[in-house]
Write a protein that holds these residues in place. Sequence first.
Motif, mmCIF file in Angstrom:
data_model
loop_
_atom_site.group_PDB
_atom_site.id
_atom_site.type_symbol
_atom_site.label_atom_id
_atom_site.label_comp_id
_atom_site.label_asym_id
_atom_site.label_seq_id
_atom_site.Cartn_x
_atom_site.Cartn_y
_atom_site.Cartn_z
ATOM 1 N N TYR A 55 31.550 -80.226 42.528
ATOM 2 C CA TYR A 55 30.277 -80.910 42.324
ATOM 3 C C TYR A 55 29.474 -80.930 43.617
ATOM 4 C CZ TYR A 55 32.346 -82.499 37.967
ATOM 5 O OH TYR A 55 32.931 -82.540 36.728
ATOM 6 N N LEU A 56 28.161 -81.069 43.466
ATOM 7 C CA LEU A 56 27.255 -81.166 44.592
ATOM 8 C C LEU A 56 26.521 -82.497 44.556
ATOM 9 C CD1 LEU A 56 25.578 -77.625 44.427
ATOM 10 C CD2 LEU A 56 27.368 -78.365 46.012
ATOM 11 N N GLY A 57 26.202 -83.018 45.739
ATOM 12 C CA GLY A 57 25.329 -84.177 45.839
ATOM 13 C C GLY A 57 23.916 -83.707 46.093
ATOM 14 N N VAL A 58 23.010 -83.948 45.145
ATOM 15 C CA VAL A 58 21.625 -83.493 45.260
ATOM 16 C C VAL A 58 20.740 -84.704 45.553
ATOM 17 C CG1 VAL A 58 19.724 -82.324 44.104
ATOM 18 C CG2 VAL A 58 22.080 -81.627 43.630
ATOM 19 N N PRO A 59 20.133 -84.774 46.750
ATOM 20 C CA PRO A 59 19.374 -85.964 47.144
ATOM 21 C C PRO A 59 18.120 -86.192 46.286
ATOM 22 C CG PRO A 59 19.948 -84.635 49.059
ATOM 23 C CD PRO A 59 20.237 -83.794 47.838
ATOM 24 N N LEU A 60 17.739 -87.473 46.186
ATOM 25 C CA LEU A 60 16.480 -87.852 45.559
ATOM 26 C C LEU A 60 15.424 -88.024 46.645
ATOM 27 C CD1 LEU A 60 17.680 -90.636 43.073
ATOM 28 C CD2 LEU A 60 17.769 -88.156 42.811
ATOM 29 N N SER A 61 14.191 -87.712 46.321
ATOM 30 C CA SER A 61 13.086 -87.908 47.261
ATOM 31 C C SER A 61 11.886 -88.460 46.515
ATOM 32 C CB SER A 61 12.724 -86.589 47.957
ATOM 33 O OG SER A 61 12.262 -85.629 47.019
ATOM 34 N N GLN A 62 10.947 -89.012 47.258
ATOM 35 C CA GLN A 62 9.720 -89.582 46.693
ATOM 36 C C GLN A 62 10.049 -90.601 45.596
ATOM 37 O OE1 GLN A 62 7.699 -85.731 45.756
ATOM 38 N NE2 GLN A 62 6.167 -86.392 47.243
ATOM 39 N N ILE A 63 11.021 -91.453 45.864
ATOM 40 C CA ILE A 63 11.414 -92.480 44.892
ATOM 41 C C ILE A 63 10.331 -93.557 44.841
ATOM 42 C CG2 ILE A 63 13.145 -94.205 44.290
ATOM 43 C CD1 ILE A 63 15.155 -92.581 45.965
ATOM 44 N N SER A 64 9.905 -93.920 43.638
ATOM 45 C CA SER A 64 8.892 -94.977 43.515
ATOM 46 C C SER A 64 9.087 -95.751 42.224
ATOM 47 C CB SER A 64 7.477 -94.393 43.561
ATOM 48 O OG SER A 64 7.247 -93.520 42.474
ATOM 49 N N GLN A 65 8.611 -96.991 42.252
ATOM 50 C CA GLN A 65 8.686 -97.884 41.097
ATOM 51 C C GLN A 65 7.511 -97.640 40.157
ATOM 52 O OE1 GLN A 65 8.474 -102.021 42.200
ATOM 53 N NE2 GLN A 65 9.295 -102.751 40.255
ATOM 54 N N HIS A 66 7.704 -97.990 38.898
ATOM 55 C CA HIS A 66 6.620 -97.933 37.910
ATOM 56 C C HIS A 66 5.405 -98.672 38.468
ATOM 57 C CE1 HIS A 66 4.371 -98.531 34.201
ATOM 58 N NE2 HIS A 66 5.208 -97.736 33.568
ATOM 59 N N PRO A 67 4.192 -98.122 38.341
ATOM 60 C CA PRO A 67 3.000 -98.759 38.917
ATOM 61 C C PRO A 67 2.725 -100.160 38.384
ATOM 62 C CG PRO A 67 2.395 -96.938 37.454
ATOM 63 C CD PRO A 67 3.866 -96.840 37.683
ATOM 64 N N ALA A 68 3.266 -100.509 37.215
ATOM 65 C CA ALA A 68 3.072 -101.858 36.668
ATOM 66 C C ALA A 68 4.107 -102.841 37.216
ATOM 67 C CB ALA A 68 3.143 -101.824 35.144
ATOM 68 N N GLY A 69 5.015 -102.386 38.071
ATOM 69 C CA GLY A 69 5.994 -103.276 38.677
ATOM 70 C C GLY A 69 7.207 -103.570 37.823
ATOM 71 N N ILE A 70 7.397 -102.835 36.713
ATOM 72 C CA ILE A 70 8.561 -103.071 35.869
ATOM 73 C C ILE A 70 9.758 -102.270 36.395
ATOM 74 C CG2 ILE A 70 7.176 -103.627 33.845
ATOM 75 C CD1 ILE A 70 7.687 -100.851 32.772
ATOM 76 N N ASP A 71 10.902 -102.442 35.762
ATOM 77 C CA ASP A 71 12.162 -101.909 36.255
ATOM 78 C C ASP A 71 12.383 -100.448 35.833
ATOM 79 O OD1 ASP A 71 14.673 -101.739 37.404
ATOM 80 O OD2 ASP A 71 15.679 -102.876 35.816
ATOM 81 N N LEU A 72 11.450 -99.590 36.226
ATOM 82 C CA LEU A 72 11.557 -98.148 36.005
ATOM 83 C C LEU A 72 11.212 -97.436 37.304
ATOM 84 C CD1 LEU A 72 9.906 -97.372 32.521
ATOM 85 C CD2 LEU A 72 12.251 -96.844 33.215
ATOM 86 N N ALA A 73 11.830 -96.276 37.527
ATOM 87 C CA ALA A 73 11.566 -95.509 38.743
ATOM 88 C C ALA A 73 11.558 -94.027 38.420
ATOM 89 C CB ALA A 73 12.627 -95.803 39.799
ATOM 90 N N ILE A 74 10.880 -93.275 39.286
ATOM 91 C CA ILE A 74 10.841 -91.827 39.159
ATOM 92 C C ILE A 74 10.961 -91.214 40.543
ATOM 93 C CG2 ILE A 74 8.316 -91.609 39.304
ATOM 94 C CD1 ILE A 74 8.657 -89.455 37.015
ATOM 95 N N SER A 75 11.568 -90.022 40.620
ATOM 96 C CA SER A 75 11.742 -89.360 41.909
ATOM 97 C C SER A 75 11.748 -87.847 41.707
ATOM 98 C CB SER A 75 13.056 -89.797 42.571
ATOM 99 O OG SER A 75 14.165 -89.247 41.876
ATOM 100 N N ARG A 76 11.640 -87.142 42.826
ATOM 101 C CA ARG A 76 11.825 -85.698 42.822
ATOM 102 C C ARG A 76 13.302 -85.388 43.017
ATOM 103 N NH1 ARG A 76 7.964 -82.875 40.616
ATOM 104 N NH2 ARG A 76 8.976 -81.071 41.552
ATOM 105 N N ILE A 77 13.728 -84.253 42.486
ATOM 106 C CA ILE A 77 15.106 -83.814 42.611
ATOM 107 C C ILE A 77 15.125 -82.290 42.566
ATOM 108 C CG2 ILE A 77 15.397 -84.167 40.134
ATOM 109 C CD1 ILE A 77 18.332 -84.469 40.509
ATOM 110 N N ASP A 78 15.904 -81.680 43.454
ATOM 111 C CA ASP A 78 15.993 -80.231 43.478
ATOM 112 C C ASP A 78 17.035 -79.772 42.460
ATOM 113 O OD1 ASP A 78 15.683 -77.600 44.113
ATOM 114 O OD2 ASP A 78 16.843 -77.688 45.990
#
Length: 248
Positions: free
Chosen positions: A73-96
């Motif tokens: 297995y490989l560890g693939v880092p997350l980048s540009q992690i950010s929370q939902h703009p409405a402040g709720i418990d969701l997040a999105i990030s980039r991944i290679d």
Amino acid sequence: MFPLEDGTYFGAHVLPIIIGKDSPDGFLPVSFEGTGFVVAPGLLVTCWHCVKTPPIAGHKYAVVVEQENGQGYLGVPLSQISQHPAGIDLAISRIDHRPPRFFTLADRGLLSGTRVFSWGFPLSMVQRLANGRMNFRLEPRHLEGYVVRPFKDEDRGYGMTDAYELDMPTPEGLSGAPLIRMGSKEVVGVVYGTNEVALIKHFERVSEDGSREPEIQRVLSFGLAHSTSSLHSLSGPATEGVPLGQYS
């Protein structure tokens, strides 16, 4: 991995989130944080509470991806992690990581009684070995049920959340997993927690000797998932500010 009839594997799209660090021996996992899923090539969705705490120096958030040759297995880092703009418990990030396009976003919300399922990494075991390294037992689980009700959830520390209450277990570690309409590849929400409802089975009463017998409560647990509309409006630097519902 969990194959579908068309040969697609969930394990390429739904991934365990860890904190790890680089070392001469490669990327070493330190802790397990939850589940995430690839919603489009290079984009990972999860819950904000899984990735909100900044790692200590030298550590980073990553997902565990099986190598194409099946040899480890490989560890693939997350980048540009950010929370939902409405402040709720969701997040999105980039991944290679760009598996073949698999999930699609549902174009409408769910009604009570809709059959759904999820797949993720709840109850994963983490143990420290004698040499000081961490050993992970990542055992994916398939869980299914139905929507009990759409409702407004406002007691989780993230303000008012449009949510689905689910008649299925959502154990620790499943947070961030996709909620999928049964019989399809449509993502309709994101699992984020459990709603425990206490029912009073017997009221407090005074016994014949004058002592008080406490009330007895029975607790029912329902799963919780973010609504389809919240997933559609999720955006951040990883999407260049474009909501997922409009992203292509």
